[in-house]
Write a protein that holds these residues in place. Structure first.
Motif, PDB file in Angstrom:
ATOM      1  N   GLY A   1       0.773  -1.230   0.000  1.00  0.00           N
ATOM      2  CA  GLY A   1       0.000   0.000   0.000  1.00  0.00           C
ATOM      3  C   GLY A   1       0.805   1.280   0.000  1.00  0.00           C
ATOM      4  O   GLY A   1       0.303   2.334   0.389  1.00  0.00           O
ATOM      5  N   THR A   2       2.051   1.224  -0.481  1.00  0.00           N
ATOM      6  CA  THR A   2       2.906   2.413  -0.459  1.00  0.00           C
ATOM      7  C   THR A   2       3.116   3.018  -1.849  1.00  0.00           C
ATOM      8  O   THR A   2       3.899   3.951  -1.990  1.00  0.00           O
ATOM      9  CB  THR A   2       4.274   2.083   0.174  1.00  0.00           C
ATOM     10  OG1 THR A   2       4.847   0.938  -0.470  1.00  0.00           O
ATOM     11  CG2 THR A   2       4.116   1.789   1.655  1.00  0.00           C
ATOM     12  N   GLY A   3       2.452   2.477  -2.879  1.00  0.00           N
ATOM     13  CA  GLY A   3       2.483   3.094  -4.195  1.00  0.00           C
ATOM     14  C   GLY A   3       3.388   2.446  -5.219  1.00  0.00           C
ATOM     15  O   GLY A   3       3.629   3.020  -6.286  1.00  0.00           O
TER      16      GLY A   3
ATOM     17  N   ALA B   1       8.961   3.505   1.441  1.00  0.00           N
ATOM     18  CA  ALA B   1       8.699   3.424   2.880  1.00  0.00           C
ATOM     19  C   ALA B   1       7.209   3.607   3.147  1.00  0.00           C
ATOM     20  O   ALA B   1       6.459   4.080   2.278  1.00  0.00           O
ATOM     21  CB  ALA B   1       9.505   4.497   3.606  1.00  0.00           C
ATOM     22  N   PRO B   2       6.733   3.230   4.352  1.00  0.00           N
ATOM     23  CA  PRO B   2       5.328   3.511   4.705  1.00  0.00           C
ATOM     24  C   PRO B   2       5.023   4.989   4.532  1.00  0.00           C
ATOM     25  O   PRO B   2       5.869   5.851   4.803  1.00  0.00           O
ATOM     26  CB  PRO B   2       5.256   3.092   6.184  1.00  0.00           C
ATOM     27  CG  PRO B   2       6.325   2.057   6.329  1.00  0.00           C
ATOM     28  CD  PRO B   2       7.435   2.489   5.415  1.00  0.00           C
ATOM     29  N   LEU B   3       3.819   5.302   4.074  1.00  0.00           N
ATOM     30  CA  LEU B   3       3.465   6.678   3.782  1.00  0.00           C
ATOM     31  C   LEU B   3       3.405   7.520   5.048  1.00  0.00           C
ATOM     32  O   LEU B   3       2.967   7.045   6.105  1.00  0.00           O
ATOM     33  CB  LEU B   3       2.112   6.744   3.063  1.00  0.00           C
ATOM     34  CG  LEU B   3       2.017   6.034   1.718  1.00  0.00           C
ATOM     35  CD1 LEU B   3       0.646   6.233   1.113  1.00  0.00           C
ATOM     36  CD2 LEU B   3       3.085   6.515   0.764  1.00  0.00           C
ATOM     37  N   ASP B   4       3.816   8.750   4.926  1.00  0.00           N
ATOM     38  CA  ASP B   4       3.717   9.696   6.038  1.00  0.00           C
ATOM     39  C   ASP B   4       2.239   9.989   6.313  1.00  0.00           C
ATOM     40  O   ASP B   4       1.442  10.089   5.371  1.00  0.00           O
ATOM     41  CB  ASP B   4       4.447  10.986   5.661  1.00  0.00           C
ATOM     42  CG  ASP B   4       4.567  11.936   6.832  1.00  0.00           C
ATOM     43  OD1 ASP B   4       3.615  12.724   7.055  1.00  0.00           O
ATOM     44  OD2 ASP B   4       5.591  11.892   7.530  1.00  0.00           O
ATOM     45  N   PRO B   5       1.845  10.126   7.585  1.00  0.00           N
ATOM     46  CA  PRO B   5       0.441  10.421   7.908  1.00  0.00           C
ATOM     47  C   PRO B   5      -0.114  11.638   7.172  1.00  0.00           C
ATOM     48  O   PRO B   5      -1.306  11.671   6.833  1.00  0.00           O
ATOM     49  CB  PRO B   5       0.479  10.656   9.424  1.00  0.00           C
ATOM     50  CG  PRO B   5       1.623   9.838   9.908  1.00  0.00           C
ATOM     51  CD  PRO B   5       2.655   9.897   8.809  1.00  0.00           C
ATOM     52  N   VAL B   6       0.743  12.624   6.896  1.00  0.00           N
ATOM     53  CA  VAL B   6       0.291  13.817   6.178  1.00  0.00           C
ATOM     54  C   VAL B   6      -0.208  13.457   4.784  1.00  0.00           C
ATOM     55  O   VAL B   6      -1.257  13.936   4.336  1.00  0.00           O
ATOM     56  CB  VAL B   6       1.435  14.855   6.081  1.00  0.00           C
ATOM     57  CG1 VAL B   6       1.023  16.027   5.187  1.00  0.00           C
ATOM     58  CG2 VAL B   6       1.825  15.353   7.461  1.00  0.00           C
ATOM     59  N   HIS B   7       0.514  12.581   4.084  1.00  0.00           N
ATOM     60  CA  HIS B   7       0.116  12.192   2.729  1.00  0.00           C
ATOM     61  C   HIS B   7      -1.142  11.329   2.745  1.00  0.00           C
ATOM     62  O   HIS B   7      -2.005  11.462   1.867  1.00  0.00           O
ATOM     63  CB  HIS B   7       1.263  11.445   2.051  1.00  0.00           C
ATOM     64  CG  HIS B   7       2.479  12.283   1.821  1.00  0.00           C
ATOM     65  ND1 HIS B   7       3.723  11.947   2.294  1.00  0.00           N
ATOM     66  CD2 HIS B   7       2.641  13.478   1.188  1.00  0.00           C
ATOM     67  CE1 HIS B   7       4.597  12.871   1.954  1.00  0.00           C
ATOM     68  NE2 HIS B   7       3.965  13.812   1.289  1.00  0.00           N
ATOM     69  N   VAL B   8      -1.254  10.447   3.732  1.00  0.00           N
ATOM     70  CA  VAL B   8      -2.470   9.633   3.857  1.00  0.00           C
ATOM     71  C   VAL B   8      -3.658  10.542   4.127  1.00  0.00           C
ATOM     72  O   VAL B   8      -4.740  10.385   3.540  1.00  0.00           O
ATOM     73  CB  VAL B   8      -2.324   8.594   4.988  1.00  0.00           C
ATOM     74  CG1 VAL B   8      -3.608   7.788   5.142  1.00  0.00           C
ATOM     75  CG2 VAL B   8      -1.146   7.657   4.705  1.00  0.00           C
ATOM     76  N   ASN B   9      -3.466  11.515   5.004  1.00  0.00           N
ATOM     77  CA  ASN B   9      -4.531  12.457   5.352  1.00  0.00           C
ATOM     78  C   ASN B   9      -5.006  13.233   4.127  1.00  0.00           C
ATOM     79  O   ASN B   9      -6.215  13.365   3.884  1.00  0.00           O
ATOM     80  CB  ASN B   9      -4.018  13.412   6.433  1.00  0.00           C
ATOM     81  CG  ASN B   9      -5.114  14.256   7.050  1.00  0.00           C
ATOM     82  OD1 ASN B   9      -5.753  15.054   6.364  1.00  0.00           O
ATOM     83  ND2 ASN B   9      -5.324  14.104   8.339  1.00  0.00           N
TER      84      ASN B   9
ATOM     85  N   ASN C   1      -1.501   2.796   9.302  1.00  0.00           N
ATOM     86  CA  ASN C   1      -0.069   2.532   9.502  1.00  0.00           C
ATOM     87  C   ASN C   1       0.753   2.753   8.234  1.00  0.00           C
ATOM     88  O   ASN C   1       1.645   1.972   7.899  1.00  0.00           O
ATOM     89  CB  ASN C   1       0.154   1.101  10.011  1.00  0.00           C
ATOM     90  CG  ASN C   1      -0.377   0.897  11.417  1.00  0.00           C
ATOM     91  OD1 ASN C   1      -0.200   1.754  12.278  1.00  0.00           O
ATOM     92  ND2 ASN C   1      -1.044  -0.222  11.652  1.00  0.00           N
ATOM     93  N   GLY C   2       0.423   3.817   7.508  1.00  0.00           N
ATOM     94  CA  GLY C   2       1.183   4.142   6.307  1.00  0.00           C
ATOM     95  C   GLY C   2       0.812   3.343   5.080  1.00  0.00           C
ATOM     96  O   GLY C   2       1.503   3.404   4.066  1.00  0.00           O
ATOM     97  N   ASP C   3      -0.297   2.599   5.131  1.00  0.00           N
ATOM     98  CA  ASP C   3      -0.753   1.759   4.022  1.00  0.00           C
ATOM     99  C   ASP C   3      -1.978   2.421   3.395  1.00  0.00           C
ATOM    100  O   ASP C   3      -3.070   2.390   3.965  1.00  0.00           O
ATOM    101  CB  ASP C   3      -1.097   0.366   4.558  1.00  0.00           C
ATOM    102  CG  ASP C   3      -1.512  -0.610   3.461  1.00  0.00           C
ATOM    103  OD1 ASP C   3      -1.940  -0.154   2.387  1.00  0.00           O
ATOM    104  OD2 ASP C   3      -1.420  -1.829   3.691  1.00  0.00           O
TER     105      ASP C   3
END
Length: 362
Positions: A82-84, A196-204, A231-233
């Motif tokens: 789930g990181t692109g 890497a797992p996505l930063d919460p800002v980008h998920v938001n 969790n960055g996914d």
């Protein structure tokens, strides 16, 4: 973070071949999905271009530059789900081939097609044929191997030879979660990028885009819950958002946790209070009652309590020991160990930590 191992210029020679040869697409589909209500939002909102990819701008910009300069190497994209990774390489394919997209790529899910016969037949047949594709920006074809870490060692060694033999007219893109399962001989032939797992800002930001597009009623606490549970996914975040929307029109923090079956933060605070203040028998009774009443899984409780431990003021050596104990409990639960025994271990671990807290206070 990028790790460039090698670059191979795309040959500018005109490649003759059979236009009738069409790739067999398996696994994750690269086609733009319909906007029907039944469409999973993971596919409906999959990035269609490199500019749409939510994060990892350093990686995206590097790949975009190589693509624009016709210098695309073989790629190895690795990192958590789930990181692109898949979205990135599909966006690259759309940029290279445009309307001829489906004629120029072979997409396989290596967890299904993992043996040496697939390399010797489907992949080699596709790589060995050359195609006339008018109106595309590149004359090379693309083989996309998703979940490549599931391939057998024999298949990977065979693929190494295929990559060497057909570099002139084919590029290979390997996608995996665990790069250690890819043999060194394959790794050395690819340019590696770690997602890497996505930063919460980008998920938001991405969730806000979907919420606005779908016209959803989501509270701020609910949005925070989505980001926290993902969790960055990004795939996980979108799946939770869609399933919660199907269950409730008004999406709040509580609705998110109830839909996913995860313990509410207030429940974790209550459990942590019992663990730190009550006797063994009382803690065991109260936590067991809450598990049964709310249908909570002990492994989820342990995972959330572990995060809560970082908020407690305690000696560093005691914190490290407690976190190690909780990791051992989670590991045993993953193998189906008895819940009651592991709950006892959880309480005992906190009893030892409580003794360290008392000693430090004195």
């Amino acid at each position: 973070m990028t790790e460039v191992v090698s670059l191979m210029d795309i040959d500018d020679d005109d490649n003759a071949g059979d236009r009738s040869a069409k790739p067999i697409n398996k696994g994750k589909s690269g086609a733009a999905p319909s906007d029907g209500k039944a469409t999973p939002w993971v596919e409906k909102y999959r990035p269609q271009s490199l500019a749409d990819v939510a994060a990892h701008r350093d990686i995206i910009d590097t790949i975009d530059r190589l693509t624009s300069e016709n210098r695309l190497p073989h790629l190895l994209l690795y990192g958590p789900p789930g990181t692109g990774k898949t979205s990135t390489i599909l966006a690259v394919a759309r940029k290279l081939y445009g309307a001829q997209y489906h004629n120029m790529i072979l997409e396989l899910n290596a967890s299904d097609d993992r043996g040496i016969d697939v390399v010797r037949q489907q992949i080699q047949d596709f790589a060995s044929t050359q195609s006339f594709s008018f109106g595309v920006k590149a004359s090379v074809k693309l083989v996309l191997l998703d979940e490549a870490d599931a391939m057998t060692k024999d298949a990977q060694f065979a693929l190494r030879r295929v990559i060497e033999k057909y570099t002139k007219n084919t590029r290979f893109s390997l996608i995996c979660n665990n790069v250690n399962k890819i043999i060194p001989a394959l790794q050395s032939r690819c340019t590696r990028f770690r997602f890497a797992p996505l930063d919460p800002v980008h998920v938001n930001e991405r969730l806000k885009h979907v919420i606005e597009a779908e016209g959803l009623d989501v509270s701020e606490s609910g949005l925070t819950a989505f980001v926290r549970l993902s969790n960055g996914d990004m795939r996980k975040a979108l799946n939770i958002l869609q399933s919660t929307h199907m269950a409730s029109k008004k999406i709040t923090e509580e609705e998110v946790y109830l839909c996913t079956g995860n313990p509410l933060p207030k429940d974790i605070e209550q459990i942590s209070y019992w663990l730190l203040n009550e006797s063994f028998a009382e803690s065991f009774k109260q936590i067991s009652n809450m598990k049964g009443r709310k249908g909570l899984a002990l492994v989820d409780i342990v995972r959330e309590v572990t995060m809560f431990v970082f908020k407690i003021k305690m000696p560093s050596d005691a914190r490290v020991q407690l976190i190690n104990d909780l990791a051992d409990i989670e590991y045993r639960l993953s193998f189906g160990c008895n819940d009651k025994l592991q709950l006892g271990s959880l309480i005992a671990s906190f009893t030892k930590a409580r003794a360290s807290l008392v000693a430090a206070a004195k």
